[in-house]
Design an enzyme around this catalytic site. Structure first.
Site, PDB file in Angstrom:
ATOM      1  N   CYS A  92       0.833  -1.201   0.000  1.00 59.40           N
ATOM      2  CA  CYS A  92       0.000   0.000   0.000  1.00 59.40           C
ATOM      3  C   CYS A  92       0.866   1.248   0.000  1.00 59.40           C
ATOM      4  O   CYS A  92       1.348   1.681   1.049  1.00 59.40           O
ATOM      5  CB  CYS A  92      -0.937  -0.013   1.214  1.00 59.40           C
ATOM      6  SG  CYS A  92      -1.988   1.448   1.280  1.00 59.40           S
TER       7      CYS A  92
ATOM      8  N   CYS B 187      -0.502   4.151   2.058  1.00 57.65           N
ATOM      9  CA  CYS B 187      -0.344   4.005   3.513  1.00 57.65           C
ATOM     10  C   CYS B 187       1.102   4.257   3.937  1.00 57.65           C
ATOM     11  O   CYS B 187       1.361   4.893   4.945  1.00 57.65           O
ATOM     12  CB  CYS B 187      -0.691   2.588   3.984  1.00 57.65           C
ATOM     13  SG  CYS B 187      -2.130   1.857   3.243  1.00 57.65           S
ATOM     14  N   ASP B 188       2.042   3.706   3.200  1.00 56.11           N
ATOM     15  CA  ASP B 188       3.421   3.633   3.696  1.00 56.11           C
ATOM     16  C   ASP B 188       4.432   4.475   2.923  1.00 56.11           C
ATOM     17  O   ASP B 188       5.580   4.602   3.352  1.00 56.11           O
ATOM     18  CB  ASP B 188       3.883   2.164   3.692  1.00 56.11           C
ATOM     19  CG  ASP B 188       3.046   1.319   4.638  1.00 56.11           C
ATOM     20  OD1 ASP B 188       2.624   1.840   5.678  1.00 56.11           O
ATOM     21  OD2 ASP B 188       2.795   0.140   4.327  1.00 56.11           O
TER      22      ASP B 188
END
Ligand code: NDP
Length: 315
Positions: A134, A137-138
């Site tokens: 992701c 997300c990261d």
């Protein structure tokens, strides 16, 4: 046999949000949390894009907060995995852990999706330490670093383009000599000076040490080996919706995602509705969303499913 008004299958942001709303509506929901209570977010380190957490929050903490919020209003959150459903008549018959049977007047399916991984042992070793599925997300953790994305579809290109706004260099590792992504997406990738597309390359090993990922060993056309110096290794090779137990009962699209009237086409499409092909069964979150796949969009869908379900039970 036990009978419940509203059964929620899954405990990600969609399932818990549906539980918060249905419990506040006095539907006494029972939630089966599944094999990974809290869902995909419990495998992410820090969630920084969910509104309301100005300093970010650990995925596990956020999911624990959601569970406690649902329980505060009376949701009955249980361990256990729904292993079979019979949706041929109402009340629906649901089997938990292969043995326990329950009748449910309505069901909200929020079983999510699982990101696909390459299956390399070295990749598994560094999940959460540089290996991620992701970028949104990261990606933030790799600002001004070099990273790689695997895949040649829209997801991988989108991840690469997103990471290129943060990272110094992005390698896009594509196993064939063409991209599967839309032409527009391809053009954006080719025009981006920070992305280098490696056509015909396969990853053989993710390299790392105690601090996390330090590189990737890839093999390209004519067996040429390269070691990429990277700190982030992102997968963009697709997701698999968790719909095995509904196959043959609910309408699924060609990739296995549940079709809801809100995602249908033509005059039957009802904006945002979570109704599935069977009255009384609703679907929310990644299991019915092949496009957005974010915690906040899943939570929003969980809210809609709860409201749709409440309306259905009243009617
Ligand atoms: P896709 O199935 O479209 O693409 C998967 C990609 O990963 C392909 O390039 C495939 O290679 C590659 N791949 C699969 N397995 C491996 C492997 N083991 N090793 C290396 N490479 C591998 O999935 P997406 O998630 O990209 O897209 C799914 C759907 O969602 C599509 O319909 C897409 O259009 C849509 N989508 C749309 C977006 C948008 O419009 N903004 C954004 C994201 C997704 P190969 O081509 O060789 O099979």
């Amino acid at each position: 046999m036990e009978s419940v008004k509203c059964l929620i299958i899954g405990s990600g942001p969609a399932g818990y949000t549906a539980a918060i709303y249905t419990s506040r509506a006095a539907l006494n929901p029972v939630v089966y949390a599944g094999l990974v209570p809290g869902g995909q977010l419990t495998t992410t380190s820090q969630v920084e894009n969910f509104p309301g957490y100005p300093d970010g929050v650990a995925g596990t903490v956020m999911m624990d907060d959601l569970r406690r919020q649902a329980e505060r209003f009376g949701a009955d959150v249980r361990h256990g995995e729904v292993t079979a459903v019979d949706l041929s008549q109402r009340p629906f018959r649901v089997t938990v852990d292969g043995t326990h049977e329950i009748f449910a007047d309505s069901i909200i399916v929020a079983t999510g999706a699982v990101a696909k991984y390459l299956g390399l042992p070295s990749e598994r070793k560094y999940i959460g330490m540089g290996v991620s599925a992701c970028a949104v997300c990261d990606g933030f953790f790799y600002r001004d670093r070099d990273v790689a994305v695997v895949g040649g579809g829209d997801s991988a290109c989108e991840e690469a383009l997103y990471l290129a706004t943060l990272c110094r260099k992005v390698y896009l590792i594509v196993r064939r000599d063409i991209l599967r992504a839309s032409k527009h997406m391809q053009q954006r990738v080719f025009e981006n000076g920070r992305i280098e597309v490696l056509f015909g390359y396969q990853t053989e090993e993710v390299l790392g040490d105690d601090g996390g990922v330090t590189g990737a060993r890839v093999r390209g056309p004519e067996g040429v080996e390269r070691v990429l110096d990277i700190e982030g290794f992102f997968l963009g090779i697709g997701h698999t919706p968790r719909t095995e137990i509904f196959r043959g009962q609910l309408e699924l699209d060609d990739e296995g995602y549940i079709v809801t009237s809100g995602t249908g086409s033509g005059s039957t499409a009802l904006l945002g509705s979570t109704e599935t092909s069977i009255a009384g069964v609703f679907a929310a979150g990644d299991v019915a969303d092949r496009v957005y796949q974010q915690a906040i969009t899943a939570a929003a869908a969980g809210c809609r499913a709860a409201l749709d379900c409440e309306r259905f039970l009243i009617e």
